[in-house]
Write an enzyme that holds these catalytic residues in place. Structure first.
Site, PDB file in Angstrom:
ATOM      1  N   THR A   1       0.875  -1.175   0.000  1.00  0.00           N
ATOM      2  CA  THR A   1       0.000   0.000   0.000  1.00  0.00           C
ATOM      3  C   THR A   1       0.909   1.220   0.000  1.00  0.00           C
ATOM      4  OG1 THR A   1      -0.032   0.246   2.406  1.00  0.00           O
ATOM      5  CG2 THR A   1      -1.681  -1.229   1.451  1.00  0.00           C
TER       6      THR A   1
ATOM      7  N   VAL B   1       7.404  -2.271   7.067  1.00  0.00           N
ATOM      8  CA  VAL B   1       7.319  -0.808   7.082  1.00  0.00           C
ATOM      9  C   VAL B   1       7.941  -0.231   5.810  1.00  0.00           C
ATOM     10  CG1 VAL B   1       7.907   1.289   8.344  1.00  0.00           C
ATOM     11  CG2 VAL B   1       7.452  -0.842   9.603  1.00  0.00           C
ATOM     12  N   LYS B   2       7.121   0.519   5.091  1.00  0.00           N
ATOM     13  CA  LYS B   2       7.597   1.115   3.838  1.00  0.00           C
ATOM     14  C   LYS B   2       8.187   2.488   4.153  1.00  0.00           C
ATOM     15  CE  LYS B   2       5.656   0.753  -0.796  1.00  0.00           C
ATOM     16  NZ  LYS B   2       4.416   0.909  -1.553  1.00  0.00           N
ATOM     17  N   ILE B   3       9.433   2.664   3.727  1.00  0.00           N
ATOM     18  CA  ILE B   3      10.185   3.888   4.049  1.00  0.00           C
ATOM     19  C   ILE B   3      10.672   4.514   2.739  1.00  0.00           C
ATOM     20  CG2 ILE B   3      12.289   4.746   5.183  1.00  0.00           C
ATOM     21  CD1 ILE B   3      10.744   3.603   7.372  1.00  0.00           C
TER      22      ILE B   3
END
Ligand code: G3P
Length: 219
Positions: A27, A85-87
């Site tokens: 997402t 976790v998208k960073i």
């Protein structure tokens, strides 16, 4: 190559999951905002549907490492067995990736547009890197070549275990090209998954079998 679905729409996620083709979900803030539901609740609901890595991105308003680390911990805590976790790929983002990796929190470094960015993210400890091929195509640069370059580069180093998620996939031909380029995963919108199931000769074949069956055996 495995498939993730690139959406925050629960209905689409359920349908793709039922088909048995996806093993994770990605997402981003734009995709979740489109659904008009609570950010964290949406991620939790997705993680309850798909038993695989679910990428939830830190808020687009956080730019410093400390903020991303705090948010990353909170996103991971939503469902520790699934949440990644998208960073975003920035110097601060790399610091956050390093810190979260040290805590055993997997990260997906997003908005990758060059091979060097991918290498830096991998060395910082990202579990995944997400090169955005469609957005490169949009500015007349061959996105699939980036996936190919990253795959070739990572293959040179046996100590690199970062997986390549081909993102910003816009068409079925992108999917084929990503598989040939060596992507570990393609994250694909539901519409493209649907398009991939179709072929005019399949439809024609089904219709002929049906017509021949009905002629002899009836409805
Ligand atoms: O999730 C990130 C990515 O796949 C975005 O795709 O189509 O907005 O460039 P797109």
């Amino acid at each position: 190559m495995r498939f993730f679905i690139d959406t925050a729409n629960l209905e689409e996620i359920r349908k793709a999951n039922d088909m048995g083709v996806i093993s994770g979900v990605t997402t981003n803030p734009s995709l979740i905002a489109k659904e008009g539901r609570d950010y964290a609740e949406t991620l939790k609901a997705i993680a309850a549907i798909v038993d695989g890595p679910i990428s939830g991105e830190v808020k687009a308003t956080t730019a410093d490492a400390a903020g991303m680390i705090a948010e990353g911990r909170a996103i991971h805590a939503l469902d520790p067995a699934h949440m990644v976790v998208k960073i975003p790929m920035t110097a601060e983002g790399l610091k956050a990736i390093k810190a979260l990796a040290a805590e055993g929190i997997p990260t997906n470094c997003t908005l990758i547009f060059s091979a060097n960015q991918a290498l830096l993210a991998a060395r910082a400890g990202a579990a995944y890197v997400s090169p955005f091929l469609g957005r490169l195509d949009d500015i007349s640069q061959p996105g699939v070549e980036l996936v190919q370059t990253i795959a070739a580069m990572f293959a040179n180093y046996t100590d690199l275990h970062t997986q390549i998620i081909a993102a910003s996939v816009r068409s079925p031909i992108h999917v084929t090209d990503c598989a040939l380029a060596g992507a570990d995963i393609a994250t694909v919108p539901y519409k493209v998954i649907e398009q991939m199931t179709k072929h005019p000769l399949t439809d024609a074949g089904i219709e002929k079998f049906r017509a021949d069956y009905v002629k002899v055996f009836g409805e």
